[in-house]
Design a protein around this motif. Sequence first.
Motif, mmCIF file in Angstrom:
data_model
loop_
_atom_site.group_PDB
_atom_site.id
_atom_site.type_symbol
_atom_site.label_atom_id
_atom_site.label_comp_id
_atom_site.label_asym_id
_atom_site.label_seq_id
_atom_site.Cartn_x
_atom_site.Cartn_y
_atom_site.Cartn_z
ATOM 1 N N ASP A 1 0.829 -1.212 0.000
ATOM 2 C CA ASP A 1 0.000 0.000 0.000
ATOM 3 C C ASP A 1 0.862 1.260 0.000
ATOM 4 O OD1 ASP A 1 -2.301 1.505 0.187
ATOM 5 O OD2 ASP A 1 -3.020 0.528 1.998
ATOM 6 N N ASP A 2 0.310 2.353 -0.482
ATOM 7 C CA ASP A 2 1.005 3.650 -0.504
ATOM 8 C C ASP A 2 2.346 3.535 -1.206
ATOM 9 O OD1 ASP A 2 -1.093 4.475 1.043
ATOM 10 O OD2 ASP A 2 -0.006 4.381 2.927
ATOM 11 N N GLU B 1 -4.653 4.633 -6.480
ATOM 12 C CA GLU B 1 -5.463 5.146 -5.372
ATOM 13 C C GLU B 1 -5.782 6.619 -5.577
ATOM 14 O OE1 GLU B 1 -4.071 3.211 -1.300
ATOM 15 O OE2 GLU B 1 -2.915 4.964 -1.860
#
Length: 400
Positions: A299-300, A356
């Motif tokens: 993630d990120d 995202e």
Amino acid sequence: MSEANQIQSLKILVVDDDELMLDQVSLTLDKLGIDEVALMSNGADALAAVKNGGRFDVVFLDLNMPEMDGIEVMRKLAEYEYAGSVALFSAEDFRILKTAESLAGAHDLNILGTLSKPVTVNSVIDLFSRFNNHLPKQASKPVEKFTREQVLAAIEANQIQPYYQPKVRATDHKLVSAEVLARWIVPNGEIITPSAFIPVAEESGIIDRLTTALFEQAMTAFGQWLQSGLAFSLGFNISADNLDRVDFPEKLSNIASQYGVQPRQIELEVTESRLMENLTTCLDVLTRLRLKGFGLSIDDFGTGYSSMAQLNQVPFTELKIDRAFVQGARVDPAALAILEASVELAKKLDMTVVAEGVEDEFESEMVNRLGCDIIQGYFIARPMPAEDFERWARNHFKDN
Ligand code: C2E
Ligand code: CA
Ligand code: CA
């Protein structure tokens, strides 16, 4: 208060590994009559000061420092909900600076601007006056942090609940998954976002209880949705701190199976930066989660500098590009380059790529063109409570 007085009453923290630079900046600030100036030669000290309740209006930050660089410092400042501003010493490399700025934007840090070295009285005045409207009226209050007991009570009372945000296929926006995002629903109707309580739970050793409680609730709903014929997978955030419990894989798979859910219907999302700090301890549990069939999502991505070798060590199935790069790519060639490189890297390692923070049609089309497989963001839908999400999903499948 006059403008000069307002500037003179500011509390400033200067972070630079170069002692000469600290001297020079402190002299400059002194000339301006600013006398509440703290000087720190590394990021760890600066963060400790902020964390221990130090109030600063502006942090002057060097990006290029040996132990913890400025980007990491900014990320942590955001985590501690630092409410003042940040001014960056401009790096030699304009692109790094630009990326740092967009990253800060994504973390909701207020960037006052950049200062080139050597810092002069005029450049500081210029910096402050250009942004005079944004100058804080007084030193920012320390953020109200919840205590371990408050968070624990909220978990016990089932006040921490899952919201769901669609992850859809980039080409045709068909629902493929939903990410579970924690919300603290206070009985008075207030909804508290995770940044206010997840770090508390992590630091006070109760993140396992939070994760398990949330996972149970998510599995209850997800199991029913699957049974009623809805077909998609579920993204679930885990903390790097969950990964030092050796029985974590068994625990999750037992809960999932109680509700008729297979591990392969779940992607566990772990934040890149936190993971890379503790990669060796996490590796064993991550590998066993994967062996049980869970998807693993990093993630990120882009904020934690994993190397290709590190990435390759963990059997990730999905890579989520941080929204700083998705949103930055339109205006910033460096962010675009990072976005492109991330997609290429993910494809080489046979991972699904998620963009995202897609907020509009332009971003949606751009990331689709660049080869992202899945998009997630306000452009498709905001995170919703279970009932709203279920309605959304049923409507969605009716039309698709
Ligand atoms: P994340 O995993 O990167 O989740 C995405 C965040 O971006 C969510 O913030 C989501 O509401 C927000 N978001 C989604 N689309 C957009 C968009 O188009 N624009 C913008 N500006 N933001 C968008 P949220 O819900 O506040 O969560 C923040 C972080 O808290 C998450 O970041 C995740 O790292 C953490 N978190 C949330 N729930 C949990 C949990 O159950 N366990 C753990 N360990 N961490 C969690
Ligand atoms: Ca996530
Ligand atoms: Ca993310």
